[in-house]
Design a protein around this motif. Structure first.
Motif, PDB file in Angstrom:
ATOM      1  N   UNK B  32      33.072  -4.979 -11.660  1.00 24.40           N
ATOM      2  CA  UNK B  32      31.921  -4.363 -10.940  1.00 24.40           C
ATOM      3  C   UNK B  32      31.537  -3.139 -12.074  1.00 24.40           C
ATOM      4  N   UNK B  34      29.454   0.669 -11.753  1.00 22.50           N
ATOM      5  CA  UNK B  34      28.839   1.553 -10.687  1.00 22.50           C
ATOM      6  C   UNK B  34      28.010   2.665 -11.670  1.00 22.50           C
ATOM      7  N   UNK B  36      26.880   6.486 -11.080  1.00 23.07           N
ATOM      8  CA  UNK B  36      26.593   7.919 -10.247  1.00 23.07           C
ATOM      9  C   UNK B  36      25.745   8.907 -11.026  1.00 23.07           C
ATOM     10  N   UNK B  46      28.010   8.740  -5.743  1.00 20.60           N
ATOM     11  CA  UNK B  46      27.802   7.404  -6.020  1.00 20.60           C
ATOM     12  C   UNK B  46      26.421   6.980  -5.589  1.00 20.60           C
ATOM     13  N   UNK B  49      26.218  -0.072  -6.965  1.00 19.83           N
ATOM     14  CA  UNK B  49      27.283  -0.898  -7.480  1.00 19.83           C
ATOM     15  C   UNK B  49      26.815  -2.233  -7.814  1.00 19.83           C
ATOM     16  N   UNK B  89      26.108   8.841 -14.801  1.00 19.79           N
ATOM     17  CA  UNK B  89      27.577   8.417 -15.187  1.00 19.79           C
ATOM     18  C   UNK B  89      27.568   7.050 -14.985  1.00 19.79           C
ATOM     19  N   UNK B  93      34.586  -0.871 -13.494  1.00 18.60           N
ATOM     20  CA  UNK B  93      35.683  -1.311 -12.664  1.00 18.60           C
ATOM     21  C   UNK B  93      36.265  -2.661 -12.991  1.00 18.60           C
ATOM     22  N   UNK B  95      38.574  -4.096 -11.606  1.00 20.00           N
ATOM     23  CA  UNK B  95      38.974  -4.736 -10.189  1.00 20.00           C
ATOM     24  C   UNK B  95      40.494  -4.877 -10.097  1.00 20.00           C
ATOM     25  N   UNK B  97      42.307  -2.425  -8.881  1.00 24.75           N
ATOM     26  CA  UNK B  97      42.885  -1.488  -8.240  1.00 24.75           C
ATOM     27  C   UNK B  97      42.526   0.041  -8.639  1.00 24.75           C
ATOM     28  N   UNK B  98      43.368   0.918  -8.208  1.00 30.87           N
ATOM     29  CA  UNK B  98      43.031   2.264  -8.367  1.00 30.87           C
ATOM     30  C   UNK B  98      43.406   2.874  -9.835  1.00 30.87           C
ATOM     31  N   UNK B  99      43.587   3.998  -9.926  1.00 31.22           N
ATOM     32  CA  UNK B  99      44.350   4.762 -11.036  1.00 31.22           C
ATOM     33  C   UNK B  99      43.800   4.659 -12.311  1.00 31.22           C
ATOM     34  N   UNK B 100      44.814   4.544 -13.145  1.00 28.82           N
ATOM     35  CA  UNK B 100      44.356   4.186 -14.582  1.00 28.82           C
ATOM     36  C   UNK B 100      43.425   2.957 -14.971  1.00 28.82           C
ATOM     37  N   UNK B 103      38.348   2.827 -11.887  1.00 26.73           N
ATOM     38  CA  UNK B 103      37.153   3.168 -12.550  1.00 26.73           C
ATOM     39  C   UNK B 103      37.298   3.938 -13.945  1.00 26.73           C
ATOM     40  N   UNK B 105      34.928   6.213 -16.592  1.00 21.99           N
ATOM     41  CA  UNK B 105      33.560   6.769 -16.647  1.00 21.99           C
ATOM     42  C   UNK B 105      33.205   6.779 -18.053  1.00 21.99           C
ATOM     43  N   UNK B 106      31.775   6.762 -18.058  1.00 22.42           N
ATOM     44  CA  UNK B 106      31.175   6.882 -19.387  1.00 22.42           C
ATOM     45  C   UNK B 106      30.853   8.411 -19.529  1.00 22.42           C
TER      46      UNK B 106
END
Lengths: 115, 115
Positions: B32, B34, B36, B46, B49, B89, B93, B95, B97-100, B103, B105-106
């Motif tokens: 994915x 996204x 922002x 946000x 997406x 921004x 992702x 895909x 999950x979370x954490x490191x 997402x 970011x640029x």
């Protein structure tokens, strides 16, 4: 609450002091993130909490940084023995779930200046 | 290592024209992507997406494209207005999950819409 709430919004501290930054996520959001944004830099991942799982601390830059999340809600980011390079905006974010395609909601940030 | 590139220089566009922002990435296979928006002194918000199997996504005056062959996303604002001035921004992702591993970011592109 209606959005992610962070406090303090601004903090000036002397080098060597400890600081605590607080984040109150959106009610019902199970995932919570801390990011750091320095002037002219992108968002740097610090730590991630998801439910009752062990947090992902892989982004913490040194052992002076720690974070906890009590009761699966409010989180506190602690920086011990602050250094001038710790000056940045510390952004907290939360999300309803985790996984692919997840969008996160940011607070307004805590602006930390170490003098 | 993973790398996300967004135009580091500010983009100046005349009001009413279409603004196009670029996000390029290397050594990454996001599921994915996204976008922002971040206003000065505020946290990112946000916008859109897009999934890897989608070529284009629209929302009002916003359009995002995602080319996994070119490893590039374009973000368009049509009929631009001074109120669209902000930093945008790009976030990838994987895909997983979370954490490191969630997402990434640029650094963002600062867009200025001239009246």
């Amino acid at each position: 609450g209606a959005g992610v709430s962070q406090s303090p919004s601004n903090k000036v501290t002397e080098k060597g002091k400890d600081v605590e930054l607080r984040c109150d996520p959106i009610s019902g959001h199970t995932a919570l993130y801390w990011y750091r944004q320095s002037l002219g830099q992108g968002l740097e991942f610090l730590i991630y909490f998801q439910g009752n799982s062990a947090p992902d601390k892989s982004g913490l830059p040194s052992d002076r940084f720690s974070a906890e999340r009590t009761g699966g809600s409010v989180s506190t980011l602690t920086i011990q023995r602050t250094q001038q390079e710790d000056s940045a905006v510390y952004l907290c974010a939360s999300s309803l779930r985790t996984g692919a395609g997840n969008t996160i909601y940011f607070g307004e940030g805590s602006w930390l200046t170490v003098v | 290592s993973q790398k996300i590139e967004q135009n580091s220089e500010a983009l100046n566009i005349q009001e009413g024209k279409t603004a196009t922002l670029t996000c390029n990435y290397t050594n990454y296979s996001p599921a994915y992507l996204q976008w922002y928006r971040q206003d000065p002194g505020r946290g990112p918000v946000f916008l859109l997406l897009i999934r890897e199997n989608e070529k284009e996504k629209r929302k009002e005056r916003l359009k995002v494209t995602f080319d996994t062959t070119l490893k590039q996303s374009l973000f368009h604002i049509t009929a631009s207005q001074p109120a669209d001035s902000a930093t945008y921004l790009c976030a990838l992702d994987a895909g997983s999950g979370g954490g490191a591993d969630g997402l990434t970011f640029g650094k963002g592109t600062h867009l200025i819409i001239q009246p």
